[in-house]
Design a protein around this motif. Structure first.
Motif, PDB file in Angstrom:
ATOM      1  N   LEU A  68      71.272  12.438  80.614  1.00 18.27           N
ATOM      2  CA  LEU A  68      70.621  13.137  79.630  1.00 18.27           C
ATOM      3  C   LEU A  68      71.224  13.517  78.383  1.00 18.27           C
ATOM      4  CD1 LEU A  68      68.812  15.997  81.646  1.00 18.27           C
ATOM      5  CD2 LEU A  68      67.847  13.868  81.045  1.00 18.27           C
ATOM      6  N   LEU A  69      70.859  13.011  77.197  1.00 17.04           N
ATOM      7  CA  LEU A  69      71.637  13.236  76.226  1.00 17.04           C
ATOM      8  C   LEU A  69      71.076  14.412  75.139  1.00 17.04           C
ATOM      9  CD1 LEU A  69      71.683   9.660  74.714  1.00 17.04           C
ATOM     10  CD2 LEU A  69      73.422  10.790  75.864  1.00 17.04           C
ATOM     11  N   ASP A  70      71.976  15.394  74.891  1.00 24.61           N
ATOM     12  CA  ASP A  70      71.833  16.359  73.674  1.00 24.61           C
ATOM     13  C   ASP A  70      71.767  15.587  72.510  1.00 24.61           C
ATOM     14  OD1 ASP A  70      71.652  18.874  72.475  1.00 24.61           O
ATOM     15  OD2 ASP A  70      73.751  19.102  72.565  1.00 24.61           O
ATOM     16  N   PHE A  75      66.565  12.241  76.254  1.00 24.42           N
ATOM     17  CA  PHE A  75      67.045  13.188  75.242  1.00 24.42           C
ATOM     18  C   PHE A  75      66.586  14.571  75.612  1.00 24.42           C
ATOM     19  CE2 PHE A  75      66.564   9.164  73.421  1.00 24.42           C
ATOM     20  CZ  PHE A  75      67.802   8.740  72.807  1.00 24.42           C
ATOM     21  N   CYS A  76      67.536  15.521  75.756  1.00 23.69           N
ATOM     22  CA  CYS A  76      67.275  16.806  76.366  1.00 23.69           C
ATOM     23  C   CYS A  76      67.802  18.053  75.288  1.00 23.69           C
ATOM     24  CB  CYS A  76      67.610  16.852  77.560  1.00 23.69           C
ATOM     25  SG  CYS A  76      67.392  18.504  78.314  1.00 23.69           S
ATOM     26  N   THR A  77      66.942  18.500  74.294  1.00 22.95           N
ATOM     27  CA  THR A  77      67.398  19.151  73.333  1.00 22.95           C
ATOM     28  C   THR A  77      66.917  20.579  73.402  1.00 22.95           C
ATOM     29  OG1 THR A  77      67.480  19.257  70.876  1.00 22.95           O
ATOM     30  CG2 THR A  77      65.506  18.523  71.886  1.00 22.95           C
ATOM     31  N   ASN A  78      67.550  21.531  72.816  1.00 21.50           N
ATOM     32  CA  ASN A  78      67.058  22.854  72.655  1.00 21.50           C
ATOM     33  C   ASN A  78      66.318  23.040  71.189  1.00 21.50           C
ATOM     34  OD1 ASN A  78      67.238  23.888  75.023  1.00 21.50           O
ATOM     35  ND2 ASN A  78      68.767  25.311  74.494  1.00 21.50           N
ATOM     36  N   GLU A  79      66.538  21.760  70.271  1.00 16.99           N
ATOM     37  CA  GLU A  79      66.082  22.012  68.985  1.00 16.99           C
ATOM     38  C   GLU A  79      64.691  22.867  68.915  1.00 16.99           C
ATOM     39  OE1 GLU A  79      67.323  20.864  65.757  1.00 16.99           O
ATOM     40  OE2 GLU A  79      65.403  21.866  65.212  1.00 16.99           O
ATOM     41  N   ILE A 102      64.785   5.814  69.247  1.00 13.78           N
ATOM     42  CA  ILE A 102      64.531   7.013  69.908  1.00 13.78           C
ATOM     43  C   ILE A 102      62.645   7.113  69.636  1.00 13.78           C
ATOM     44  CG2 ILE A 102      64.967   8.514  67.925  1.00 13.78           C
ATOM     45  CD1 ILE A 102      65.675  10.725  70.006  1.00 13.78           C
ATOM     46  N   SER A 103      62.162   7.579  70.665  1.00 12.31           N
ATOM     47  CA  SER A 103      60.616   7.833  70.367  1.00 12.31           C
ATOM     48  C   SER A 103      60.202   9.250  70.893  1.00 12.31           C
ATOM     49  CB  SER A 103      59.634   6.817  71.019  1.00 12.31           C
ATOM     50  OG  SER A 103      60.021   7.010  72.497  1.00 12.31           O
ATOM     51  N   GLU A 104      59.053   9.946  70.373  1.00 11.53           N
ATOM     52  CA  GLU A 104      58.759  11.269  70.794  1.00 11.53           C
ATOM     53  C   GLU A 104      58.998  11.120  72.403  1.00 11.53           C
ATOM     54  OE1 GLU A 104      55.930  13.864  69.157  1.00 11.53           O
ATOM     55  OE2 GLU A 104      55.786  12.413  67.452  1.00 11.53           O
ATOM     56  N   GLY A 105      58.253  10.204  72.907  1.00 11.02           N
ATOM     57  CA  GLY A 105      58.084  10.496  74.324  1.00 11.02           C
ATOM     58  C   GLY A 105      59.350  10.326  75.233  1.00 11.02           C
ATOM     59  N   GLU A 106      60.443   9.998  74.592  1.00  9.51           N
ATOM     60  CA  GLU A 106      61.690  10.356  75.280  1.00  9.51           C
ATOM     61  C   GLU A 106      62.232  11.423  75.483  1.00  9.51           C
ATOM     62  OE1 GLU A 106      63.392   5.654  74.778  1.00  9.51           O
ATOM     63  OE2 GLU A 106      63.353   6.791  73.007  1.00  9.51           O
ATOM     64  N   GLU A 156      64.815  25.178  85.260  1.00  8.37           N
ATOM     65  CA  GLU A 156      63.436  24.487  85.294  1.00  8.37           C
ATOM     66  C   GLU A 156      63.346  23.543  84.238  1.00  8.37           C
ATOM     67  OE1 GLU A 156      63.840  27.729  85.156  1.00  8.37           O
ATOM     68  OE2 GLU A 156      63.216  28.054  87.133  1.00  8.37           O
ATOM     69  N   PHE A 157      63.989  23.754  83.023  1.00  6.04           N
ATOM     70  CA  PHE A 157      63.957  22.912  81.699  1.00  6.04           C
ATOM     71  C   PHE A 157      64.934  21.468  82.170  1.00  6.04           C
ATOM     72  CE2 PHE A 157      65.419  21.505  77.509  1.00  6.04           C
ATOM     73  CZ  PHE A 157      64.105  21.518  76.967  1.00  6.04           C
ATOM     74  N   PHE A 158      65.923  21.678  82.909  1.00  4.88           N
ATOM     75  CA  PHE A 158      66.649  20.470  83.077  1.00  4.88           C
ATOM     76  C   PHE A 158      65.910  19.572  84.072  1.00  4.88           C
ATOM     77  CE2 PHE A 158      70.594  22.803  81.780  1.00  4.88           C
ATOM     78  CZ  PHE A 158      70.950  21.706  80.875  1.00  4.88           C
ATOM     79  N   LYS A 159      65.179  20.233  85.159  1.00  2.51           N
ATOM     80  CA  LYS A 159      64.644  19.656  86.394  1.00  2.51           C
ATOM     81  C   LYS A 159      63.298  18.897  85.943  1.00  2.51           C
ATOM     82  CE  LYS A 159      66.028  23.047  89.828  1.00  2.51           C
ATOM     83  NZ  LYS A 159      65.764  24.390  90.385  1.00  2.51           N
TER      84      LYS A 159
END
Lengths: 270, 270
Positions: free
Chosen positions: B15-17, B52-56, B75-79, B193-196
């Motif tokens: 998982l990439l910030d 990709f795992c962002t809080n943006e 990168i694409s939106e679905g990722e 929950e978000f990570f899971k």
């Protein structure tokens, strides 16, 4: 007379909160709370000593007193304990040069303070000056300090204007505390030093004094922790849930300042 | 290879910030962190699964991905797992109609959400929209609700733009929590929950996954509490004191994403 009225026995000095007790502020002015002009006059004609103890930090002491006088109150600058002068004394004693995030109307209180090359941040009730840009600047100043010092003039959650409840400086203090990992130093109620200073000027001991305010935590809780008694008025920011606050219980609840003064003067006359 | 490199054994998913790991944002755009464009490409060519795992929460997912593509990222939106779509799902499930305090650039994410007659407040990284007026409105909405619900997209303290550190939504979340006496519900990292959810989409178990981020608490601490491993990069909002954080210790610290990918691919190739 309220059954708890006897708790007022032996009071020699009265500390009065201003906003929400004497008047409700609004943009550019304010409206006296019914009966408060006369209540202050009656108190001052009595043998009780009176001092005003406010966390007002959006206006200078001079501007606040000028507004109150125009509204009909018998009040002078020398009778008011407010946080800005207390903060200036602390800044001088500790060699602190503040970055100021305050309302323009209180800037004059800091005329004699060196604000070059800041080594602390001081915030007050800045109102619209609490912009993202200004908050971010204060945040950046703190983050660049090796020993960040944040001074907050009061830590109120909100206050009441005629149009509704308004966010107070405490919310913005919490934002900076969290972002920077610091704990603010509060100058103003409910800081014990602030109450003690007001009592000292008044010349009465804590057990002889009573605080009258609309803030169950800042006014009532703070004063009680200093050994004073305290009444909450059901005006200003008062909310019915305050009478069941989980931590603070006032010595009495009154509809307004007029009722508080009635009860106090009945005790004095005994 | 770093002595702790063996801790990367068995990793199947990454998982990439985004902000501070792939690029540093600035007004109107951003600058890739050196080596990150190639590092993402190498990861995606490997047998590792990547998400990709962002809080943006200042830009919509579409705008963020468009910017990253222009900077050269594959990168694409679905990722991308980001908080606004997750929040929309929660709002719908619970019949919540939010008063939105968000940046204009993310409003489109809430196109299909009923915002009439609000029964909650949702805040995101609103930037300049965190004016006193807007904060006061959100405060007033909360104070008028019998059961106030405050939803915050992330609770970051600050993030880094090219010009310096910037206050993040967490600071404003704390301000409203304090003023209203509520506790916010956080959607985004470090919420488990978000990570899971990100892991589920990726199709790997927590113990097979690693998070790479610049936030010692939100990225590293949050991922570790979910049973993942986590690396902190020394880019973005990283500060040297993070390596001595009192509560969170990363599984490893790397200079940047390129070094993290080097180490990961060495383990995969074994």
């Amino acid at each position: 007379m309220a059954v708890w009225g006897e708790r007022l026995a032996g009071v020699r000095g009265v500390l009065l909160d201003i906003s929400g007790v004497l008047f409700d502020s609004c943009e550019g002015g304010g409206v006296p709370i019914p009966g408060s002009v006369e209540a202050v006059a009656r108190l001052k004609q009595s043998q009780l000593k009176v001092r005003f103890c406010t966390n007002e930090s959006q206006k200078s002491r001079g501007k606040l007193v000028g507004l109150l006088q125009r509204l009909g109150f018998d009040i002078s600058e020398g009778e008011v304990t407010s946080p800005a002068p207390a903060a200036c004394q602390i800044l001088k004693e500790r060699g602190l040069r503040p970055h100021l995030l305050v309302h323009d109307d209180i800037l004059s209180e800091f005329d004699k303070i060196d604000t070059s090359n800041p080594n602390c941040v001081l915030i007050a009730d800045a109102g619209d000056a609490f912009s993202y840009k200004n908050m971010n600047k204060a945040f950046q100043v703190l983050m660049e300090l090796e020993n960040p010092v944040l001074i907050s003039l009061g830590k109120g959650r909100y206050y009441k204007e005629t149009l509704g409840l308004m966010l107070d400086v405490g919310a913005y203090m919490k934002a900076l505390e969290y972002a920077c990992g610091v704990e603010a130093e509060v100058v103003g109620k409910p800081s014990p030093e602030f109450f003690k200073n007001a009592l000292q000027v008044l010349g009465v001991e804590a057990h002889q004094a009573i605080m009258i305010g609309d803030d169950i935590v800042g006014d009532v809780g703070g004063a009680q922790r200093c050994g004073m008694r305290a009444l909450q008025v059901r005006t200003g920011k008062f909310r019915p849930s305050d009478e069941h606050h989980p931590e603070v219980k006032a010595d009495g609840y009154v509809d307004n300042l007029a009722e508080a003064v009635d009860l106090l003067l009945q005790q004095v006359d005994k």
